[in-house]
Design a protein around this motif. Structure first.
Motif, PDB file in Angstrom:
ATOM      1  N   GLN A   1      20.299 -15.940  -6.094  1.00  0.00           N
ATOM      2  CA  GLN A   1      20.171 -14.539  -5.731  1.00  0.00           C
ATOM      3  C   GLN A   1      19.431 -14.372  -4.408  1.00  0.00           C
ATOM      4  O   GLN A   1      18.349 -14.910  -4.212  1.00  0.00           O
ATOM      5  N   LYS A   2      20.033 -13.628  -3.506  1.00  0.00           N
ATOM      6  CA  LYS A   2      19.453 -13.393  -2.192  1.00  0.00           C
ATOM      7  C   LYS A   2      18.770 -12.034  -2.139  1.00  0.00           C
ATOM      8  O   LYS A   2      19.168 -11.091  -2.821  1.00  0.00           O
ATOM      9  N   VAL A   3      17.736 -11.955  -1.333  1.00  0.00           N
ATOM     10  CA  VAL A   3      17.031 -10.696  -1.114  1.00  0.00           C
ATOM     11  C   VAL A   3      16.939 -10.452   0.383  1.00  0.00           C
ATOM     12  O   VAL A   3      17.112 -11.355   1.201  1.00  0.00           O
ATOM     13  N   VAL A   4      16.671  -9.214   0.736  1.00  0.00           N
ATOM     14  CA  VAL A   4      16.463  -8.856   2.137  1.00  0.00           C
ATOM     15  C   VAL A   4      14.991  -8.524   2.315  1.00  0.00           C
ATOM     16  O   VAL A   4      14.347  -7.990   1.405  1.00  0.00           O
ATOM     17  N   ALA A   5      14.451  -8.873   3.467  1.00  0.00           N
ATOM     18  CA  ALA A   5      13.050  -8.589   3.757  1.00  0.00           C
ATOM     19  C   ALA A   5      12.950  -7.456   4.773  1.00  0.00           C
ATOM     20  O   ALA A   5      13.706  -7.416   5.750  1.00  0.00           O
ATOM     21  N   VAL A   6      12.024  -6.549   4.527  1.00  0.00           N
ATOM     22  CA  VAL A   6      11.733  -5.461   5.455  1.00  0.00           C
ATOM     23  C   VAL A   6      10.379  -5.727   6.088  1.00  0.00           C
ATOM     24  O   VAL A   6       9.409  -6.037   5.391  1.00  0.00           O
ATOM     25  N   VAL A   7      10.316  -5.622   7.409  1.00  0.00           N
ATOM     26  CA  VAL A   7       9.058  -5.821   8.126  1.00  0.00           C
ATOM     27  C   VAL A   7       8.784  -4.584   8.980  1.00  0.00           C
ATOM     28  O   VAL A   7       9.423  -4.380  10.022  1.00  0.00           O
ATOM     29  N   PRO A   8       7.866  -3.712   8.559  1.00  0.00           N
ATOM     30  CA  PRO A   8       7.488  -2.570   9.389  1.00  0.00           C
ATOM     31  C   PRO A   8       6.619  -3.050  10.544  1.00  0.00           C
ATOM     32  O   PRO A   8       5.571  -3.654  10.332  1.00  0.00           O
ATOM     33  N   ALA A   9       7.062  -2.803  11.768  1.00  0.00           N
ATOM     34  CA  ALA A   9       6.350  -3.324  12.945  1.00  0.00           C
ATOM     35  C   ALA A   9       6.327  -2.286  14.059  1.00  0.00           C
ATOM     36  O   ALA A   9       6.531  -2.600  15.229  1.00  0.00           O
ATOM     37  N   ALA A  10       6.071  -1.039  13.688  1.00  0.00           N
ATOM     38  CA  ALA A  10       6.052   0.031  14.678  1.00  0.00           C
ATOM     39  C   ALA A  10       4.640   0.422  15.087  1.00  0.00           C
ATOM     40  O   ALA A  10       4.456   1.307  15.923  1.00  0.00           O
ATOM     41  N   GLY A  11       3.624  -0.247  14.515  1.00  0.00           N
ATOM     42  CA  GLY A  11       2.238   0.101  14.823  1.00  0.00           C
ATOM     43  C   GLY A  11       1.797  -0.413  16.177  1.00  0.00           C
ATOM     44  O   GLY A  11       2.439  -1.274  16.778  1.00  0.00           O
ATOM     45  N   VAL A  12       0.659   0.102  16.633  1.00  0.00           N
ATOM     46  CA  VAL A  12       0.127  -0.292  17.938  1.00  0.00           C
ATOM     47  C   VAL A  12      -1.095  -1.188  17.821  1.00  0.00           C
ATOM     48  O   VAL A  12      -1.511  -1.803  18.796  1.00  0.00           O
ATOM     49  N   GLY A  13      -1.712  -1.261  16.628  1.00  0.00           N
ATOM     50  CA  GLY A  13      -2.831  -2.182  16.418  1.00  0.00           C
ATOM     51  C   GLY A  13      -4.021  -1.911  17.300  1.00  0.00           C
ATOM     52  O   GLY A  13      -4.505  -2.793  18.000  1.00  0.00           O
ATOM     53  N   LYS A  14      -4.544  -0.693  17.282  1.00  0.00           N
ATOM     54  CA  LYS A  14      -5.641  -0.307  18.169  1.00  0.00           C
ATOM     55  C   LYS A  14      -6.909  -1.128  17.948  1.00  0.00           C
ATOM     56  O   LYS A  14      -7.682  -1.354  18.872  1.00  0.00           O
ATOM     57  N   ARG A  15      -7.136  -1.580  16.712  1.00  0.00           N
ATOM     58  CA  ARG A  15      -8.367  -2.317  16.425  1.00  0.00           C
ATOM     59  C   ARG A  15      -8.387  -3.699  17.078  1.00  0.00           C
ATOM     60  O   ARG A  15      -9.428  -4.341  17.150  1.00  0.00           O
ATOM     61  N   MET A  16      -7.237  -4.164  17.571  1.00  0.00           N
ATOM     62  CA  MET A  16      -7.199  -5.466  18.226  1.00  0.00           C
ATOM     63  C   MET A  16      -7.708  -5.399  19.664  1.00  0.00           C
ATOM     64  O   MET A  16      -7.946  -6.422  20.289  1.00  0.00           O
ATOM     65  N   GLN A  17      -7.867  -4.208  20.192  1.00  0.00           N
ATOM     66  CA  GLN A  17      -8.379  -4.016  21.562  1.00  0.00           C
ATOM     67  C   GLN A  17      -7.559  -4.830  22.570  1.00  0.00           C
ATOM     68  O   GLN A  17      -8.092  -5.490  23.455  1.00  0.00           O
ATOM     69  N   ALA A  18      -6.246  -4.775  22.416  1.00  0.00           N
ATOM     70  CA  ALA A  18      -5.352  -5.536  23.291  1.00  0.00           C
ATOM     71  C   ALA A  18      -4.485  -4.579  24.096  1.00  0.00           C
ATOM     72  O   ALA A  18      -4.390  -3.392  23.803  1.00  0.00           O
ATOM     73  N   ASN A  19      -3.840  -5.117  25.134  1.00  0.00           N
ATOM     74  CA  ASN A  19      -3.001  -4.276  25.995  1.00  0.00           C
ATOM     75  C   ASN A  19      -1.549  -4.251  25.546  1.00  0.00           C
ATOM     76  O   ASN A  19      -0.670  -3.800  26.279  1.00  0.00           O
ATOM     77  N   CYS A  20      -1.279  -4.780  24.346  1.00  0.00           N
ATOM     78  CA  CYS A  20       0.056  -4.700  23.768  1.00  0.00           C
ATOM     79  C   CYS A  20      -0.094  -4.589  22.257  1.00  0.00           C
ATOM     80  O   CYS A  20      -1.148  -4.927  21.708  1.00  0.00           O
TER      81      CYS A  20
END
Length: 249
Positions: free
Chosen positions: A6-25
């Motif tokens: 049986q196969k499954v599909v994976a969902v990866v939400p990746a629309a965040g900006v990650g402000k706590r990382m203090q990075a420029n991306c």
């Protein structure tokens, strides 16, 4: 081991900006060993034998994905992310053929160290019980509930830690049940912090499956070094395992 059929599909939400990382991306595009966090996470999922493809929910103004190796991967589907994580997950669920994939895994983009053994355990539990569940880790430290007093945080009382768990990902549910649970909660203006919380609000069962402490979520700058350590150790262990297997042939 999880079922090989049986196969499954994976969902990866990746629309965040990650402000706590203090990075420029956005944090999912920060690199570990020359590859983005998102690359590590997605390739870890796709290398699992039960996961057929990944649906990525990305921000409208994402300028990084198109330049990555992932953009041309045949087993990756891109959809638009939403205002919050829950909206991104729902957009991804709408892109899934429920008849073909009755089960879905949802995994944080910033958890690149999840092991195949943990994914096996989660899939096996859900398939066997025909009910959803999530990877989780029992709370080990003494828990305190705080309150604000004149700008300071003070202890209100100690929280009994028995049966308290840290929710991890992946979280795995029947695709239709998760979609309906999220839609119902949003329609009632209820707060959804993860997929399990939507399932709880729908009064559906959700099983806790013990997960490894290595399955950390990269949230702060210091987490990058720890994730790199775990990824390197996992890679070394995998190489040793392959060498031992070859020696025994």
């Amino acid at each position: 081991m999880a079922s090989s059929q049986q196969k499954v599909v994976a969902v990866v939400p990746a629309a965040g900006v990650g402000k706590r990382m203090q990075a420029n991306c956005p944090k999912q595009y920060l690199e570990i060993n020359g590859k983005s966090i998102l690359h590590h996470t997605v390739t870890r999922l796709l290398s699992h034998p039960n996961i057929s493809h990944v649906v990525l929910a990305l921000g409208h103004e994402d300028q990084y994905f198109a330049e990555s190796e992932l953009a041309t991967h045949p087993d990756i589907v891109r959809v638009d992310g939403g205002k919050e994580r829950v909206h991104s997950v729902l957009n991804a669920l709408h892109a899934i053929d429920v008849d073909e994939y009755p089960w879905v895994l949802v995994h944080d983009a910033a958890r690149p160290c999840v092991s195949h053994q943990d994914i096996d355990a989660l899939i096996e539990c859900c398939f066997t019980l025909e009910q959803g569940g999530l990877l989780a880790a029992p709370v080990r430290d003494t828990m305190k509930r705080g309150y604000q007093q004149q700008g300071d945080t003070c202890v209100k009382h100690t929280v009994e830690r028995e049966q308290l768990w840290h929710a991890l990902t992946p979280q795995m549910y029947k695709t239709n049940e998760l979609k309906q649970a999220i839609e119902q909660a949003l329609a009632n203006d209820l707060t959804i912090t993860d997929e399990s919380s939507a399932i709880e609000l729908a009064q559906l069962p959700s099983h806790l499956v013990l997960g490894s402490s290595e399955n950390i979520k990269i949230t702060h700058p210091d987490d990058l070094a720890l994730a790199e350590f775990y990824l390197n150790r996992q890679s070394e262990n995998l190489s040793k395992g392959k060498s031992s297997k070859n020696e025994n042939l």
